[in-house]
Scaffold this active site. Structure first.
Site, mmCIF file in Angstrom:
data_model
loop_
_atom_site.group_PDB
_atom_site.id
_atom_site.type_symbol
_atom_site.label_atom_id
_atom_site.label_comp_id
_atom_site.label_asym_id
_atom_site.label_seq_id
_atom_site.Cartn_x
_atom_site.Cartn_y
_atom_site.Cartn_z
ATOM 1 N N GLY B 221 0.829 -1.201 0.000
ATOM 2 C CA GLY B 221 0.000 0.000 0.000
ATOM 3 C C GLY B 221 0.862 1.248 0.000
ATOM 4 C CB SER B 222 0.142 4.622 1.297
ATOM 5 O OG SER B 222 -1.141 4.607 0.716
#
Lengths: 485, 499
Positions: B221-222
């Site tokens: 993810g981020s």
């Protein structure tokens, strides 16, 4: 029999060898205790001392009633028997340590029981030497012995499994805590019977023959006994689930026949019948199962003991064989030393696998020495057979020596993976009274015959025995059968 | 009849000769094979004749041998049960050993050449000196806080992992994998009980024996935006360079949205703001602008695609193996860049997969001024009488970024914790920076919550870098809980205690 001056009896050599053997047994016991307890127990010398007294007793009997007997036989057997007692005591010590108990008493455990059995076996051996002053007298009872032998051999097969079966082999008569293996005694009786029968039949068997493919084959009706015994051995195999015993009885008969007739065709016939029977049993085991399945399993694990499937099979697996081999391998050339191995990891190490347990601790060198001892016994027995003057004695001594050697081969070949494993005791070494008693009787018989072999001819006369010549003692009823074409 | 008797003697000689030859084969030729055969129980008994060394950390024995009155004289005991299992592994009687127990087996068992002096002494004294002791780099406070916080996480996540590293040295401070297992049940001398315990653990669908910190890769993810930021900073961008953003970005078949309407709705946003707010459209566009090669190259410099990393002893390069993290293929079948894949990969989705260990290494590299230290677990090896035989001397593994870029990334990541998505990681007395990640995975499944970050003490030294990963966190803001736990771990690692 009185001694003849100038003819050496070698009894002092026997005594010296016996002392050496007992020193080795004491050293074995001491090493075990040093390894297991880090120190010697105050009574470490007692088992060796007791054994020394027992063997000394037999030695004295031999000195008086069989002065010319082979001086090597008794000490060699005593050494093996003593090492057996010491090793069984070593197992008792290991068990006592596992159970967190103190050192076992001299007469407790399997070692103590083996010591007691040794006493009984030696009394029997001495009794035989005292009772039978001339081995030829035994021939009077040949048929009785033969019949008793066959009955003894067959008894466990017809008894219910609950009182005759141990570890899948029906070889026993169990009465409470007491159990005997009648087959061990049957062996001796059958040898005697075969010897007597063959001395009487030898000419008809060796001369009346048909030539086929360049080999002299005996007549069909003379083949009767060998075929009968072969069938008996197959019956033993089937009902007692024991290939070793079958092989032993059969080998015994064929060799006695061969020695009696001096015809190698008997060996060829015997081997063909045996391997044919074994192969048939293997095929039947593979297809039919039933009583042959046990044998089939053993053949399978012999062919591939280290396969995972054979090792982990629920029944009839190669666990015992593999653990025995691993024990032998762990011992290597010199062994771990008495008391420093772990024989308890091999199942039945006190019985069938005692050689593997010993091998871990005394190594290849120790086992080779033991093997040499067995070879010595067999060879000294054969030498007595060659030296003795009567055919009956030759056949009895030859048959007994060969059987003993063959039994050692069958069990040692089994545990080393040379041949399929069969349940046999290792003579004088394995725990068990029947085997010990029967084998000591066998030794007593060999001592008796070797005495006749090495001593002066009985009634042969000589300068030191003046007087009228006695008629030569004849084998009871020893007429040879006339060939009727 | 004498001739057949003699021949019978020859036959017996031959038979005995066969036995003798076979005994030679077994006891001389095959002896070594049989002696060391796995089915030979004597090998095991001998192995248990001397006490195996202690595995310890911070003065606590984590694995030790207790004398028994069994055939096997010592029983291996793991007093902290499942907390340290992913690091220590176990040394069972009949199964294969794993973990530090396996990689340091020679030393622990006393067979190592390094302990030859002890063995020679044994020959003269007749005693069985124990094996050597292994001192781990683990900070027991950090490890125990990490375990406690993970299993009691406020979102009820059942699976996850946490790793803490000293950024300056690479020493692992904490390594937790959840769920875990009790190694004691696998080392019991009751072989059947051990085998059935193993079978049961192996069949458990939650995979308690899987080391999630090292062996499992998940979409980051981020957190992957730190890599893309590093790539941008290396390509001449600065912290306040304006990058295109917006509420929606369509590229090829992919539609990239932000997690909330209020995140970077405008046309442009600075790089620092983009990271602080975790602006998906900004990073997707940035990744596409930089190109697939640049993104992959930067990720690789940080340690992606590395399949032979082992964490244990720096000297022997042996230890627990770490699965390779991957950026995945970002190409069309014809070889050209798949822009929609690149856009999605730039925000840590699509085929990007990362281990928690790799996440911690990224944070540690930033905190350590761009130098990535080789991670290790074995701090010291001590002989049985506690003479030091080996001390880890930290090694630089790589320098994926220069110190200027590292400084800018550090500033951006601190902003994330102070002003942005990582506020929950804030810790009294420490300057904390980091990056959150909420990774979508399977359709309909709750996202994984990630946090990678670091902490500086009041003297400006980086004291800890962590990665916390929680699988399938329900109820939104998955990464917030990861950030909270990370803050507590770093506080404990920095010596601040923490509950």
């Amino acid at each position: 029999m009185s001694r003849i001056p100038g003819l050496k009896t070698r009894r002092n050599a026997e005594l010296g060898l016996l002392a050496f053997a007992m020193a080795l047994v004491a050293a074995f016991g001491a090493t075990v205790e040093a390894n297991k307890y880090d120190q010697l127990q105050p009574n470490f010398w007692v088992p060796a001392a007791l054994l020394s007294i027992l063997f000394l007793g037999l030695h004295i009997v031999v000195r008086y009633v069989a002065p010319y007997a082979d001086p090597v036989l008794l000490p060699t057997v005593a050494l093996i028997n003593g090492i057996g007692v010491a090793f069984l005591r070593r197992i008792d010590i290991a068990n006592a340590i596992n159970d967190k108990k103190g050192p076992p008493g001299i007469f407790s455990g399997i070692g103590g029981r083996q010591l007691a059995w040794t006493l009984i076996a030696l009394i029997l051996a001495a009794a035989l030497l005292l009772l039978i002053r001339d081995h030829r007298n035994v021939s009077k009872y040949a048929y009785t012995l033969g019949l008793t032998g066959i009955v003894l051999m067959m008894i466990p097969a017809v008894l219910p499994g609950s009182i005759s079966e141990v570890n899948g082999a029906k070889l026993w008569i169990k009465l409470g805590a007491f159990s005997i293996q009648p087959g061990e005694f049957a062996k001796l009786m059958l040898v005697t019977f075969f010897a007597y029968y063959l001395v009487r039949k030898r000419e008809v068997l060796s001369l009346a023959s048909k030539r086929f493919l360049g080999i002299d084959f005996p007549r069909g009706r003379d083949l009767g006994p060998v075929v009968t015994v072969w069938l008996f051995s197959l019956l033993v195999l089937v009902f007692e689930k024991d290939l070793g015993t079958a092989l032993l009885y059969f080998g015994l008969f064929v060799v006695t026949l061969y020695v009696a007739t001096e015809r190698s065709s008997w060996l060829i016939i015997g081997l063909l019948l045996f391997f044919g029977g074994v192969y048939l049993a293997y095929l039947l085991g593979a297809s039919v199962g039933g009583p042959f399945a046990n044998f089939y399993d053993r053949a399978e694990i012999w062919l591939n003991p280290f396969s995972q499937a054979n090792y982990e099979r629920a029944s009839g697996n190669s666990y015992q064989l593999v653990q025995g081999l691993l024990g032998l391998g762990t011992g290597g050339l010199f062994g771990t030393g008495p008391g420093a191995g772990s024989p308890l990891s091999v199942p039945e190490v006190q019985n069938d696998f005692i050689f593997a347990g010993l091998g871990e601790e005394i190594g290849l060198f120790g086992l080779s020495a033991l093997l040499v001892c067995y070879v010595l016994i067999a060879m000294r027995g054969l030498r007595a057979a060659i030296g003795v003057r009567d055919s009956f004695g030759k056949l009895v001594a030859g048959g007994l020596s060969f059987t003993l050697g063959l039994q050692v081969f069958v069990i040692l070949g089994g545990i080393t993976g040379l041949i399929p494993l069969t349940g046999q005791t290792t003579p004088f070494l394995s725990s068990g009274g029947s085997s010990l008693m029967a084998n000591w009787l066998l030794i007593a018989m060999l001592l008796r015959i070797s005495n006749a072999s090495r001593g002066p001819a009985v009634g042969g006369g000589g300068p030191e025995r003046p007087g009228p010549k006695k008629a030569p003692t004849q084998l009871h009823g020893a007429m040879t059968e006339v060939i009727k074409p | 009849m004498n001739a057949p008797l003699r021949r019978s003697g020859v036959v017996l000689f031959v038979l005995f000769g066969l036995i003798f030859a076979n005994l030679n084969w077994i006891q001389a030729y095959k002896a070594d094979e049989y002696r060391t055969h796995p089915w030979n129980g004597r090998v095991k008994v001998a192995e248990y004749e001397r006490p195996r060394g202690v595995i310890e950390a911070g003065g606590n024995a984590l694995a030790q041998s207790k004398a028994t009155d069994d055939t096997l004289k010592y029983l291996r005991v793991y007093p902290k049960k499942e907390i340290y299992a992913p690091v220590l592994g176990y040394k069972p009687v009949n199964l294969g050993s794993v973990g530090i127990e396996e990689s340091e087996n020679d030393f622990l068992s006393g067979e190592s050449d390094k302990l030859i002096g002890d063995r020679i002494t044994d020959m003269f004294t007749g005693e069985k000196t124990g094996g050597g002791n292994v001192l781990l780099s683990l900070n027991t406070a950090a490890q125990e806080v990490a375990w406690k916080q993970m299993i009691n996480n406020e979102r009820g996540a059942k699976k996850g992992a946490a790793v803490a590293i000293d950024p300056r040295t690479g020493a692992i401070q904490a390594l937790v994998s959840m769920p875990s297992y009790d190694p004691n049940q696998l080392v019991t001398h009751d072989k059947n009980a051990a085998a059935s315990a193993y079978k049961k653990l192996n069949a458990d669908k939650d995979q308690p024996m899987l080391n999630r910190a090292l062996s499992q890769t998940l979409p980051p993810g981020s957190t992957f935006k730190v890599i893309v930021s590093a790539a941008a900073l290396q390509s001449g961008y600065d912290v306040d360079t304006e990058i295109p953003a917006g509420s929606v970005y369509r590229e090829g078949g992919a539609t990239i949205r932000n997690s909330e309407e209020e995140v970077c709705p405008g046309g442009e946003v600075t790089l620092k703001e983009a990271l602080t707010e975790s602006c998906n459209t900004g990073y997707a566009k940035l990744g596409v602008k930089l190109g697939a090669d640049k993104v992959k190259e930067t990720a690789k410099a940080f340690g992606f695609e590395e399949s032979d990393l082992r964490i244990g002893n720096l000297e022997s390069h042996d230890g627990l193996s770490v699965a390779a993290s991957h950026t995945g293929d970002i190409a069309n079948p014809d070889g050209s860049t798949d822009k929609s894949a690149l856009a999605q990969s730039s925000i840590g989705q699509r085929d990007v997969r990362m281990t928690p260990m790799q996440g911690a290494l990224i944070a540690a590299t930033v905190a350590n001024g761009g130098d990535q230290m080789r991670p290790y677990l074995v701090q010291k090896l001590l002989s049985s009488e506690r003479r030091t035989i080996y001390t880890a001397s930290p090694q630089k593994k790589s320098s994926p970024i220069d110190s200027a870029v590292a400084g800018k990334l550090k500033e951006m990541m601190i902003s994330v914790v102070e002003n942005g998505t990582g506020k929950k990681a804030q810790t009294d007395g420490l300057t904390v920076g980091g990056k959150t990640g909420t990774a979508q995975n399977a359709e309909g499944a709750d996202p994984h919550g990630w946090f990678i970050g670091f902490a500086f003490n009041d003297k400006g030294d980086p004291v800890s870098a962590v990665c916390v990963m929680l699988e399938n966190v329900s109820g939104g803001h998955a990464s917030a809980e990861a950030a909270r736990i990370a803050g507590l771990i770093m506080k404990a690692a920095a010596g601040g205690g923490g509950k």
